[in-house]
Each structure stands twice: as structure tokens, then as C-alpha cells.
Design a protein around this motif. Structure first.
Motif, short mmCIF file in Angstrom:
data_model
loop_
_atom_site.label_atom_id
_atom_site.label_comp_id
_atom_site.label_asym_id
_atom_site.label_seq_id
_atom_site.Cartn_x
_atom_site.Cartn_y
_atom_site.Cartn_z
N LYS A 141 0.81 -1.21 0.00
CA LYS A 141 0.00 0.00 0.00
C LYS A 141 0.84 1.27 0.00
N GLU A 142 2.15 1.12 0.23
CA GLU A 142 2.99 2.30 0.34
C GLU A 142 4.42 1.97 -0.09
N ASP A 144 8.42 3.79 -0.20
CA ASP A 144 9.32 4.86 0.20
C ASP A 144 10.62 4.65 -0.56
N ASN A 151 1.49 6.68 -1.03
CA ASN A 151 0.56 5.81 -0.32
C ASN A 151 -0.71 5.62 -1.15
N THR A 154 -4.27 6.49 0.94
CA THR A 154 -4.58 7.90 1.18
C THR A 154 -4.45 8.76 -0.08
#
Length: 239
Positions: A141-142, A144, A151, A154
């Protein structure tokens, strides 16, 4: 109603024709023949889409699109009588989602409107989860990557802690590249994954949006840090 749509075209016959077809499909239409009235509508009305003619008597459609993108992410379709690629690239680069060249079939306009609104709703309402996501056991889901945080839940993206203002299309492109990180993604694959339509030769849509994304990421033209170009093949986000 299916949504509020702004139409701006100084050719009254064209604006009136699009209005008739959209109203027949249940859309609420806000129609104007000049840019100044359109800007007032944009500032005071909740809109779900804008259809902008490029050539207007006071303010051109590109400038209106720029004003929209300062505060809003809803889809923008450009209408142009020109067929030069640079005009199309210009519109896409400043944040337009699609373009239609005059003369056109009004049914095509309605179809493009529906496609853009479906995509906009899908990427802005998280309660509409597709079956593939529901069946995925360990879906990421995310990501980095080197200070770039994105994300999926969101729909937020930050670079070194500062939030980036991405349109739904831009977010989808960046997410797809991050999801395929380390792999080279062709323009054809990227277009069909994000736009959900068949890719045609000489389609500059992907290139224009990649250019816009790089601007927002403050990427140097010659040595981009995040979105690498693999010449003749496609694009890659490195690990």
C-alpha cells in the motif's frame, strides 16, 4: 445527476451541441462562451469536469486549465481545432487529462467524459475497491523510495516530507512505476494500465505526463533521480 460539467467554447453551436448531448445523459452543464465567465464559475461552483476550448476571445484554454490546476484535480478535456502535436503536448503538460480535435462526433465527447469521470471517481473514492485488490493477500500500500513516499490508500505523495499536488492521472502513473520498481515499463504498457485504453502509435500522452511529473519532483532534465528513461524501451523507477 451524473456530475457538474463546465463547457467553455466561443463557438456557440459547438457548446450548445455538447450541452444537449451531456444533458441527455443526465449531466448538469455550466456553459460559457468566454474565459472570464468560466473563471468565475470555477471559483464559485463545485465542478466534476471541465471541457475547454483552446482558442477563446479573452483567455485561452491553456491558461484556464492552469488556474484550475492550482486548486482542483477534476478532469480537464481540451478542445482544439489544431492537429499539431505540440498543442496536444502543451495541454497535457499543464495538467489536462485528454484532448479532442475538432471537428468531432459529439458521441465521442460523451464517451470521453464518461471515461474520465469513471477514472476520477475510482481514484478519489477508496470505498470502491476492485476485486483484484480484495483478493490480494499481501498487496503493498505504500512505497518509500529515496525520500519519495507514495501511499495508495490515502492517495498522498510526499517528497522529502513535502506533499506533492498530483492529479489522479499523475498519481496513477507514479504508483504504477513504483509498483514495477526496478523494471522497465514501456509507454504502451503504462498507457494501457493507467488509461485503460488501447495504445496507438505516435501517442505522446505518456511522455507529456512524465514530463509534468518530473517537474513536480524537481527532476533534472539530464539526470533524473526517480523516473529514469531507458531510450527506445520505456521508463523505470529504480530501487
Amino acid at each position: 445527476m451524473n456530475g457538474n460539467i463546465l463547457i467553455v467554447d466561443d463557438e456557440k453551436e459547438i457548446a450548445d451541441l455538447i450541452e444537449v448531448y451531456l444533458k441527455n445523459d443526465g449531466y448538469e452543464v455550466y456553459k460559457y462562451y468566454n474565459g472570464m465567465d468560466a473563471l468565475e464559475c470555477i471559483a464559485t461552483t463545485k465542478l466534476d469536469m471541465a471541457i475547454l476550448d483552446v482558442m477563446l476571445p479573452d483567455i485561452n484554454g491553456f491558461d484556464i486549465c492552469k488556474q484550475i490546476r492550482k486548486k482542483h484535480f477534476y478532469p480537464v478535456i481540451m478542445l482544439t481545432a489544431k492537429v499539431e502535436d505540440m498543442d496536444k503536448i502543451m495541454g497535457l503538460t499543464i495538467g489536462a487529462d485528454d484532448y479532442i480535435t475538432k471537428p468531432f462526433n459529439p458521441l465521442e465527447v460523451v464517451a470521453r467524459v464518461k471515461t474520465q469521470l469513471r477514472r476520477y471517481v475510482r481514484y478519489n473514492h477508496q470505498e470502491e475497491i476492485d476485486l483484484d485488490e480484495m483478493n490480494s493477500k499481501e498487496e503493498t500500500k505504500e512505497y518509500d523510495i529515496k525520500g519519495l513516499l507514495i501511499n495508495k490508500d490515502t492517495h498522498q505523495c510526499t517528497l522529502y516530507g513535502k506533499e506533492l499536488s498530483l492529479t489522479p492521472i499523475e498519481f496513477s502513473i507514479l504508483w504504477y512505476l513504483c509498483d514495477q520498481r526496478g523494471k522497465v515499463v514501456s509507454s504502451e504498457e503504462l498507457f494501457e494500465a493507467v488509461w485503460g485504453e488501447k495504445y496507438l502509435d505516435n501517442n505522446n500522452t505518456v511522455m507529456a505526463h512524465i514530463g509534468r511529473l518530473r517537474e513536480k519532483l524537481n527532476e533534472p532534465a539530464k539526470k533524473p533521480k526517480f523516473i529514469k528513461t531507458v531510450w527506445g524501451v520505456g521508463y523505470r523507477v529504480e530501487l
